[in-house]
Scaffold this active site. Structure first.
Site, mmCIF file in Angstrom:
data_model
loop_
_atom_site.group_PDB
_atom_site.id
_atom_site.type_symbol
_atom_site.label_atom_id
_atom_site.label_comp_id
_atom_site.label_asym_id
_atom_site.label_seq_id
_atom_site.Cartn_x
_atom_site.Cartn_y
_atom_site.Cartn_z
ATOM 1 N N GLU A 165 0.816 -1.026 -0.076
ATOM 2 C CA GLU A 165 0.212 0.356 0.180
ATOM 3 C C GLU A 165 0.720 1.654 0.463
ATOM 4 O O GLU A 165 1.615 1.631 0.584
ATOM 5 C CB GLU A 165 -0.911 -0.030 1.375
ATOM 6 C CG GLU A 165 -2.197 1.084 1.285
ATOM 7 C CD GLU A 165 -2.998 1.075 2.415
ATOM 8 O OE1 GLU A 165 -4.215 1.651 1.908
ATOM 9 O OE2 GLU A 165 -2.480 0.681 2.981
ATOM 10 N N ALA A 301 2.027 -0.338 10.720
ATOM 11 C CA ALA A 301 1.559 -1.849 10.319
ATOM 12 C C ALA A 301 0.609 -1.805 9.255
ATOM 13 O O ALA A 301 0.577 0.067 9.213
ATOM 14 C CB ALA A 301 0.695 -2.303 11.591
ATOM 15 N N MET A 302 0.179 -2.750 8.743
ATOM 16 C CA MET A 302 -0.105 -2.961 7.320
ATOM 17 C C MET A 302 -1.182 -4.091 7.009
ATOM 18 O O MET A 302 -0.795 -5.396 7.941
ATOM 19 C CB MET A 302 0.793 -2.676 6.102
ATOM 20 C CG MET A 302 0.100 -3.060 5.030
ATOM 21 S SD MET A 302 -1.037 -1.685 4.404
ATOM 22 C CE MET A 302 -2.010 -2.455 3.238
ATOM 23 N N HIS A 336 -6.635 -1.367 15.086
ATOM 24 C CA HIS A 336 -6.767 -1.266 14.011
ATOM 25 C C HIS A 336 -6.815 -1.620 12.368
ATOM 26 O O HIS A 336 -7.997 -2.143 12.002
ATOM 27 C CB HIS A 336 -6.020 -0.297 14.215
ATOM 28 C CG HIS A 336 -6.035 0.797 12.503
ATOM 29 N ND1 HIS A 336 -6.739 2.103 12.926
ATOM 30 C CD2 HIS A 336 -5.200 0.782 11.350
ATOM 31 C CE1 HIS A 336 -6.139 2.497 11.547
ATOM 32 N NE2 HIS A 336 -5.522 2.354 10.826
ATOM 33 N N GLU A 337 -5.610 -3.050 12.935
ATOM 34 C CA GLU A 337 -5.551 -3.207 12.041
ATOM 35 C C GLU A 337 -6.157 -4.815 11.194
ATOM 36 O O GLU A 337 -7.813 -4.615 10.883
ATOM 37 C CB GLU A 337 -4.015 -3.977 11.513
ATOM 38 C CG GLU A 337 -3.021 -2.978 11.866
ATOM 39 C CD GLU A 337 -2.866 -2.323 10.719
ATOM 40 O OE1 GLU A 337 -3.912 -2.175 9.090
ATOM 41 O OE2 GLU A 337 -2.708 -0.381 10.579
#
Length: 885
Positions: A165, A301-302, A336-337
């Protein structure tokens, strides 16, 4: 994606249970014509079968991919996105077993990041398979397929990971690398024997090859966007747990798996919560969180579907150093992730214009879930911090709408900012409060079910919320997402009669750098009350509203702080409210502090208004209130650089206010003390050390010296704040001690933290040494950029000048996606007018026009900082002089 260096302090109201909608088909494909693309619309992919052979030692890989695609219009060429790839063969067929047509020519456009495959015979509409053989580069920063080198018990190791991303899948797989072009993926990889490979889906088979390597095959993924594909391989360990039929995992470098238990437990709790909240259960068979050494300047983080990538300092808890704050961050990142597994992965924005549908919602869910599952952390109080972070950016002339026009890859990279994340979250919180928790949740569930495996734009969400709420919301949502800026609600003097209070409200616009700007118009949901009274709701529309409140007394507007606007009281109304400060709910105390500080610096009210509140705050105020006061005073301290006499006056006031609070908190934690007190202790040590409190500095030095022989002198909760004081005040000998500790440390996570501390020195000569160290191989490939950023905290001009002088070297240690943002991030902290010219020169020489957004914002921030120094600090100086004693 969890952005680096953004505030994680965020919250939304709790969502209550509602009936789950039925899962229906994804959004219609006809929407393709409405979606931005940088590729010809002649073909769309449906499936990628990728065979990957990485050569970690030589930083390269070879691969072949067979892409199933549908040609929509007759064409003699196919254009895909590709970056830094070299093609050796390309052929197309009308299906398995059909005749292959070799590509007659391959054109690679490095500037546009595309590869065009030409064919002698025209491709008629229909289904095809395109087979490509190629090689590529394994980088050292988090873009595409990259390596991370790290120490593991003193032994050098290398692991591989991917980061795609927003637009870097094209660095590993030639593809339609845009979010709308969803397809399924089947991945196989040839890896060294004994290593663990991980991707979005579980491994289906592992076979030994003749040369000793292993061929690992993964199950086919669901339909998803290219940027969510993940691959990693290395000497890993994996811990697992089951929840709702899903295998959850945390993957770490060998020897650190014990640090992952909290993250694994958190994942179980969050998955259970999200399955219930969204009404659509997590659809993949497994969900891993891969903890990697190193760091990025762009993200922490992703959300790769089924394979979340997280830098280990954001998720693992090493008992030797972990603090309460670390525990909170670990949970927040997981929340969140994992929210992205629905908002972003299952349902994806059609194009980067609506990135906030991913990030704003993940941030909101992160905060809502943290407060629900860890109420002892009082996370709902952080909503004010989140709103403030957004408004600081949104009140500048260089801001942009939440839904913004994105035309290029560079613009997409710059869209990951506080407007997308924090304003997006704050607006969601306001709208949820406006329609009600149950209706909001029902709308979200319907949206998720209706658009599963598809792509959306913001209006798709508003449509579902409005149906569920049976209340108009789209116009309000458009006001706050399609236009930029911060509403300003002015509160006139209240009139009390017959036990009721009437107050007039007018709507303007809060701006930091456009004093005479004609205000935009918003429909603003407002909640108000007299202190202790019942709340009343109104919609300020057309610029004005009148509210009648039960009871008499001080009027509080934005009660509960769910509104995205600044509140400016008349002098009399503010004075009355300030007198009742101690009796206000904590969140409203925080809101009043935040508004008074921002409005004071912007010239809407006396800049000393915040100091009046800080001077009279009760000693037993909530820890969050004292953290806010300490944080503002520390920020104000930084604005007095070069003004020693005025800074000394502020330091005396800060010590006088905060030292008694620290005396109540103490150096040692009480048994069963609140988590919020632990956080306050760390903040007070840092801030009192910064303003020269002799007792705190002396005790920090004592504990640091004693820790050489007494490991109890620096317990984990005190280690970081104490080392921060030591590093900031370091002389050459102390700096060398810290340097030696960094070199000797065998934990990759702690080593990176120690190297980062070397950039914290107030001494300019030591800061220069840190800058020079950052460009050597010693700290590691991903640590150098962080050291330079740390130097910029105290010496922005020094750091920026150094970075520009070594720009080519800096580019090698910064993620590709971060380069246009990194340099402005250094210089943007300056207060020197000369930096404005330097930034403009940098942008003109090195950046395309569409990549200059962060530079313009940095310049606007410097101009505002100069304005504050010349116009507002004298007011604060006068207040400090008047209240000296």
């Amino acid at each position: 994606m969890q952005r680096s260096l953004i505030s994680l302090a965020v919250m939304a109201l709790l969502g209550l249970s509602a009936g789950a909608p039925t899962l229906v088909a994804a959004a219609p494909a006809a929407k393709a014509a409405q979606v931005t693309t940088q590729l010809p619309r002649t073909a769309v992919p449906t499936h990628y079968a990728l065979s990957l052979t990485p050569d970690a030692a030589n930083s390269s890989f070879s691969a072949s991919v067979t892409i199933a695609l549908d040609v929509k219009q007759a064409t003699s060429s196919l254009t895909l996105q590709a970056a830094d790839l070299k093609f050796s063969a390309a052929a197309i067929s009308a299906g398995p077993g059909k005749a292959l047509q070799q590509s007659s020519k391959i054109d690679v456009d490095a500037d546009q990041q595309t590869a065009t495959f030409h064919f002698a015979e025209s491709l008629k509409p229909g289904s095809y398979q395109l087979k490509l053989d190629y090689t590529g580069i394994i980088g050292t920063q988090a873009s595409g397929l990259f390596s991370l080198d790290y120490d593991n018990g003193g032994v050098k190791k290398r692991a591989l990971y991917t980061q795609f991303e927003n637009s870097d899948a094209r660095r590993m797989i030639p593809s339609w690398d845009e979010p709308f072009y969803k397809a399924t993926f089947a991945l196989e990889a040839t890896i060294p024997a004994g290593q663990l490979a991980v991707s979005n889906m579980p491994v289906t088979s592992t076979s030994k090859l003749a040369d000793g390597r292993e061929l690992v095959r993964f199950a086919t993924s669901p339909k998803m966007s290219t940027y969510l594909l993940f691959f990693g391989v290395g000497e890993f360990e994996r811990a697992t747990a089951m929840q709702d039929g899903v295998e959850l995992g945390v993957i770490t470098q060998k020897g650190t798996l014990g640090q992952a238990q909290f993250a694994l437990d958190s994942s179980r709790d969050v998955l259970k919560e999200y399955n219930d909240y969204f009404g659509v259960k997590y659809p993949l068979p497994k969900l891993d969180n891969i903890a990697a050494p190193g760091r990025s300047q762009f993200f922490s983080a992703m959300e790769n579907w089924g394979a979340i990538f997280t830098f280990e300092n954001s998720i693992l808890l090493d008992p030797r150093v972990a603090t309460q704050s670390d525990k909170e961050v670990s949970f927040l990142v997981a929340a969140h992730e994992m929210a992205h597994q629905w908002f972003g992965d299952l349902v994806t924005m059609a194009w980067w214009d609506d990135l906030w549908l991913n990030e704003g919602f993940a941030s909101w869910m992160e905060s809502r879930t943290t407060d629900r599952l860890h109420p002892e952390w009082n996370w709902h109080l952080r909503a004010v911090d989140t709103r403030d972070g957004a408004m600081a950016r949104d009140a500048l002339a260089t801001t942009h709408p939440v839904v913004q026009r994105i035309a290029t890859v560079e613009q997409a990279s710059q869209a990951f900012d506080s407007i997308t994340y924090s304003k997006g979250e704050a607006v969601i919180r306001m709208l949820e409060s406006y329609v009600g928790e149950d209706a909001w949740r029902s709308g979200v569930r319907s949206y998720m079910a209706r658009h599963a495996y598809g792509n959306t734009v913001s209006d798709d969400l508003w449509r579902e919320i409005e149906k569920a709420a049976r209340k108009p919301i789209t116009a309000i949502a458009h006001d706050f997402t399609l236009q930029p800026g911060v509403p300003l609600i002015r509160v006139a003097d209240a009139v009390c009669k017959n036990g009721k209070t009437t107050v007039q409200l007018t709507q303007g616009e809060f701006s930091l750098d456009q004093e005479n700007k004609k205000p935009l118009s918003w429909r603003v949901p407002v909640i108000a009350q007299t202190i202790g009274g019942t709340t009343v709701r109104a919609l300020v529309s057309g610029g004005k509203a009148s509210m009648t409140l039960p009871g008499c007394g001080a009027v509080l507007v934005n009660a509960g702080q769910s509104g995205y606007y600044r509140t400016l009281y008349s002098p009399k109304a503010f004075s009355t409210l300030a007198a009742d400060f101690a009796s206000m709910p904590t969140i409203d105390q925080l809101g009043l502090l935040a508004d008074s500080w921002a409005l004071g610096l912007a010239g809407h009210m006396p800049a000393s208004g915040f100091l009046d509140l800080a001077a009279n705050a009760p000693a037993d105020a909530a820890p969050e209130v004292w953290q806010r006061i300490a944080g503002v005073l520390a920020g104000l301290h930084g604005r007095y650089e070069g003004q020693q006499e005025q800074r000394a006056a502020l330091e005396r006031f800060t010590r006088a206010r905060l030292a008694p609070v620290f005396a109540r908190v103490g150096w040692t934690a009480n048994k069963d003390e609140a988590a919020t007190v632990a956080n306050l202790r760390a903040t007070l040590i840092r801030v009192l050390g910064e303003v020269g409190d002799p007792a705190v500095i002396a005790e920090a030095n004592r504990r640091y010296a004693a820790s050489a022989t007494d490991k109890t002198a620096l317990p984990p909760a005190l280690r970081r704040p104490v080392l921060g004081v030591i590093a900031a005040n370091a002389d050459a000998a102390t700096w060398e001690q810290l340097h030696a500790a960094a070199k000797a440390e065998q934990s990759s996570m702690i080593k990176a933290e120690l190297y980062n501390l070397l950039g914290a020195a107030d001494d300019k000569a030591l800061a220069q040494r840190a800058l020079e160290l950052a460009l050597t191989d010693e700290p590691g490939a991903t640590a150098g950029a962080s050291i330079i950023s740390r130097v910029a905290g105290n010496h922005p001009d020094l750091a920026f000048d150094f970075a520009i002088a070594h720009r080519e070297q800096i580019d090698k240690i910064v993620d590709i996606a971060s380069r246009s943002r990194y340099f402005p991030g250094l210089g943007g902290r300056s207060s020197d007018p000369a930096m404005i010219g330097k930034l403009r020169a940098y942008a003109a020489q090195y950046l395309r026009a569409e990549a200059q957004g962060d530079t313009k914002t940095a310049i606007a921030s410097i101009e505002y900082r100069i304005k504050v120094r010349t116009q507002r600090l004298p007011q604060i100086d006068a207040w400090l002089k008047q209240h000296a004693g």
